[in-house]
Design an enzyme around this catalytic site. Structure first.
Site, PDB file in Angstrom:
ATOM      1  N   HIS A   8       4.860 -39.660 -28.971  1.00 18.81           N
ATOM      2  CA  HIS A   8       6.291 -39.363 -28.807  1.00 18.81           C
ATOM      3  C   HIS A   8       7.093 -40.648 -29.004  1.00 18.81           C
ATOM      4  O   HIS A   8       6.731 -41.696 -28.460  1.00 18.81           O
ATOM      5  CB  HIS A   8       6.501 -38.803 -27.390  1.00 18.81           C
ATOM      6  CG  HIS A   8       7.815 -38.142 -27.181  1.00 18.81           C
ATOM      7  ND1 HIS A   8       8.985 -38.842 -27.054  1.00 18.81           N
ATOM      8  CD2 HIS A   8       8.151 -36.821 -27.073  1.00 18.81           C
ATOM      9  CE1 HIS A   8       9.985 -37.993 -26.860  1.00 18.81           C
ATOM     10  NE2 HIS A   8       9.510 -36.755 -26.879  1.00 18.81           N
ATOM     11  N   SER A  65      11.094 -32.237 -31.823  1.00 22.05           N
ATOM     12  CA  SER A  65      11.186 -31.437 -30.603  1.00 22.05           C
ATOM     13  C   SER A  65      12.586 -31.557 -30.029  1.00 22.05           C
ATOM     14  O   SER A  65      13.318 -32.499 -30.328  1.00 22.05           O
ATOM     15  CB  SER A  65      10.157 -31.926 -29.579  1.00 22.05           C
ATOM     16  OG  SER A  65      10.419 -33.269 -29.229  1.00 22.05           O
ATOM     17  N   GLU A 148       7.293 -24.690 -26.157  1.00 18.99           N
ATOM     18  CA  GLU A 148       6.604 -25.504 -25.161  1.00 18.99           C
ATOM     19  C   GLU A 148       6.734 -24.866 -23.784  1.00 18.99           C
ATOM     20  O   GLU A 148       7.843 -24.556 -23.338  1.00 18.99           O
ATOM     21  CB  GLU A 148       7.161 -26.930 -25.141  1.00 18.99           C
ATOM     22  CG  GLU A 148       6.428 -27.807 -24.133  1.00 18.99           C
ATOM     23  CD  GLU A 148       6.777 -29.282 -24.223  1.00 18.99           C
ATOM     24  OE1 GLU A 148       7.705 -29.627 -24.969  1.00 18.99           O
ATOM     25  OE2 GLU A 148       6.107 -30.080 -23.531  1.00 18.99           O
ATOM     26  N   GLU A 154      12.310 -27.249 -15.105  1.00 23.74           N
ATOM     27  CA  GLU A 154      12.895 -27.548 -16.417  1.00 23.74           C
ATOM     28  C   GLU A 154      13.279 -26.312 -17.207  1.00 23.74           C
ATOM     29  O   GLU A 154      13.901 -26.417 -18.265  1.00 23.74           O
ATOM     30  CB  GLU A 154      11.946 -28.461 -17.204  1.00 23.74           C
ATOM     31  CG  GLU A 154      11.767 -29.815 -16.508  1.00 23.74           C
ATOM     32  CD  GLU A 154      10.844 -30.770 -17.236  1.00 23.74           C
ATOM     33  OE1 GLU A 154      10.722 -30.672 -18.466  1.00 23.74           O
ATOM     34  OE2 GLU A 154      10.234 -31.616 -16.557  1.00 23.74           O
ATOM     35  N   ASP A 181       1.293 -28.383 -22.667  1.00 20.69           N
ATOM     36  CA  ASP A 181       1.466 -29.766 -22.229  1.00 20.69           C
ATOM     37  C   ASP A 181       0.744 -29.908 -20.882  1.00 20.69           C
ATOM     38  O   ASP A 181       1.063 -29.185 -19.926  1.00 20.69           O
ATOM     39  CB  ASP A 181       2.974 -30.032 -22.087  1.00 20.69           C
ATOM     40  CG  ASP A 181       3.302 -31.441 -21.590  1.00 20.69           C
ATOM     41  OD1 ASP A 181       2.571 -31.963 -20.724  1.00 20.69           O
ATOM     42  OD2 ASP A 181       4.316 -32.000 -22.035  1.00 20.69           O
ATOM     43  N   HIS A 184       2.798 -30.243 -17.593  1.00 24.05           N
ATOM     44  CA  HIS A 184       3.385 -29.003 -17.066  1.00 24.05           C
ATOM     45  C   HIS A 184       2.299 -28.043 -16.576  1.00 24.05           C
ATOM     46  O   HIS A 184       2.469 -27.379 -15.549  1.00 24.05           O
ATOM     47  CB  HIS A 184       4.237 -28.326 -18.136  1.00 24.05           C
ATOM     48  CG  HIS A 184       5.408 -29.150 -18.572  1.00 24.05           C
ATOM     49  ND1 HIS A 184       6.492 -29.378 -17.774  1.00 24.05           N
ATOM     50  CD2 HIS A 184       5.639 -29.819 -19.731  1.00 24.05           C
ATOM     51  CE1 HIS A 184       7.368 -30.154 -18.421  1.00 24.05           C
ATOM     52  NE2 HIS A 184       6.863 -30.431 -19.606  1.00 24.05           N
ATOM     53  N   HIS A 207       0.775 -31.423 -26.054  1.00 25.82           N
ATOM     54  CA  HIS A 207       1.211 -32.694 -25.463  1.00 25.82           C
ATOM     55  C   HIS A 207       0.183 -33.142 -24.440  1.00 25.82           C
ATOM     56  O   HIS A 207      -0.181 -32.377 -23.540  1.00 25.82           O
ATOM     57  CB  HIS A 207       2.552 -32.540 -24.744  1.00 25.82           C
ATOM     58  CG  HIS A 207       3.739 -32.729 -25.630  1.00 25.82           C
ATOM     59  ND1 HIS A 207       4.999 -32.306 -25.289  1.00 25.82           N
ATOM     60  CD2 HIS A 207       3.856 -33.352 -26.843  1.00 25.82           C
ATOM     61  CE1 HIS A 207       5.846 -32.642 -26.263  1.00 25.82           C
ATOM     62  NE2 HIS A 207       5.180 -33.259 -27.222  1.00 25.82           N
ATOM     63  N   ARG A 213       3.104 -38.770 -15.856  1.00 26.84           N
ATOM     64  CA  ARG A 213       3.618 -39.100 -17.189  1.00 26.84           C
ATOM     65  C   ARG A 213       3.505 -40.592 -17.526  1.00 26.84           C
ATOM     66  O   ARG A 213       4.221 -41.083 -18.400  1.00 26.84           O
ATOM     67  CB  ARG A 213       5.061 -38.612 -17.364  1.00 26.84           C
ATOM     68  CG  ARG A 213       5.176 -37.113 -17.204  1.00 26.84           C
ATOM     69  CD  ARG A 213       6.512 -36.581 -17.658  1.00 26.84           C
ATOM     70  NE  ARG A 213       6.334 -35.558 -18.681  1.00 26.84           N
ATOM     71  CZ  ARG A 213       7.286 -34.710 -19.076  1.00 26.84           C
ATOM     72  NH1 ARG A 213       8.471 -34.756 -18.563  1.00 26.84           N
ATOM     73  NH2 ARG A 213       7.036 -33.823 -20.003  1.00 26.84           N
ATOM     74  N   GLU A 242       2.507 -38.055 -24.801  1.00 26.33           N
ATOM     75  CA  GLU A 242       3.888 -38.076 -24.329  1.00 26.33           C
ATOM     76  C   GLU A 242       3.944 -38.815 -22.996  1.00 26.33           C
ATOM     77  O   GLU A 242       3.225 -38.468 -22.063  1.00 26.33           O
ATOM     78  CB  GLU A 242       4.395 -36.643 -24.163  1.00 26.33           C
ATOM     79  CG  GLU A 242       5.857 -36.544 -23.801  1.00 26.33           C
ATOM     80  CD  GLU A 242       6.349 -35.102 -23.810  1.00 26.33           C
ATOM     81  OE1 GLU A 242       7.338 -34.832 -24.499  1.00 26.33           O
ATOM     82  OE2 GLU A 242       5.745 -34.252 -23.146  1.00 26.33           O
TER      83      GLU A 242
HETATM   84 MN    MN Z   1       5.891 -32.107 -23.336  1.00 26.07          MN
END
Ligand code: MN
Length: 288
Positions: A8, A65, A148, A154, A181, A184, A207, A213, A242
């Site tokens: 990313h 994205s 995604e 979110e 991802d 998530h 991802h 993260r 990411e």
């Molecule tokens: Mn993501």
């Protein structure tokens, strides 16, 4: 190992000006990646033709994205807000095409942020209609869309792989794929294996994110299980790293993603480590 490994752009830079993207593309190639993911949230100054040239010279693939905003949200029940969101999606599809990319992915179906109420039936119907039209437009350009799956803070549209599959079924376009991802999934799924198996050949983008993260492998995500599941479904699509830190800030997006902490300072070190880690996982899971 056939999966393109991506990174990313926010590992490198927080904006899409040409000097920033020049640096991001150079550093992505130097770290050994095959692909860079550009976020189109604040892409007003993105020079598509010049960036495409940079990518071609570096031999890099590109994926784009984005998420939407509360005043431009196709999951709204307000037609004016839906129309504004649909306009942003069309603009992003065109930009992705101009950059030479073939996939536009992300939270294409709603604003990126905490909703105060569940999704309304009318709002969901608007998502189905708008994404059906966008998918048809994408098909005409030889492109695909990714949805995604993100956590409850979110979006309120799709929080699990199963919900994404149901949405895909309702839209009924064969060029829309599921984008998983691990960051998530860690919050919403029962485990990191079953969703991958259930999505199967409809998985189009991945991802790799740690639970916080930051540096991949420094948290508690069971990447061994996840990569084995990818091997089990013979996934050959992009696997993109990411990571976010307050060290690199994209106005708007960083706040929407709640990037408050300094998880790392040296993007080059972070990216090299992640590239090595992901490649090792892909190799190991292919030889189980
Ligand atoms: Mn993501």
């Amino acid at each position: 190992m056939t999966n393109p490994i991506g990174v990313h752009a926010l590992v490198w830079v927080g904006d899409t000006s040409l000097p920033s993207l020049t640096s991001a593309v150079e550093r992505t190639a130097a770290a050994g990646y095959d692909l860079i993911e550009l976020t189109l949230h604040d892409s007003v100054d993105l020079d598509a033709a010049a960036t495409r040239k940079l990518l071609e010279e570096a031999g890099l693939g590109v994926a784009c994205s984005r998420g939407l905003a509360f005043d431009a949200d196709i999951s709204s029940a307000d037609p004016a807000v839906v129309e504004k969101g649909a306009g942003l999606l069309q603009e992003s599809l065109r930009l992705t095409h101009e950059l030479g990319g073939s996939i536009l992915t992300g939270v294409l179906y709603s604003a990126l942020g905490k909703y105060a109420a569940p999704l309304s039936p009318g709002g969901r119907a608007n998502v189905v209609t708008v994404l059906g039209e966008l998918a048809a437009e994408a098909a005409g350009l030889g492109m695909s869309l990714g949805l995604e799956v993100v956590n409850r803070y979110e979006t309120n549209v799709v929080n699990t792989a199963r919900e994404a599959l149901r949405l895909l079924d309702d839209i009924g376009a064969n060029n829309i794929t599921v984008h998983l991802d691990t960051y998530h999934m860690n919050i919403e799924e029962d485990d990191l294996v079953r969703p991958v198996l259930e999505v199967g050949e409809r998985l189009g983008y991945v991802h790799i994110g740690e639970n916080h993260r930051g540096y991949v492998g420094s948290g508690h995500i069971d990447f061994g299980a996840f990569f084995h599941a990818l091997a089990d479904i013979a996934y050959t699509g992009p696997v993109t790293f990411e990571s976010f830190s307050s060290a690199v800030v994209a106005q708007g997006l960083s706040n929407d993603l709640a990037v408050w902490r300094n998880m790392w300072s040296d993007g080059d070190d972070l990216a090299r480590q992640a590239r090595t880690y992901i490649a090792a996982q892909l190799t190991a899971s292919a030889h189980r």
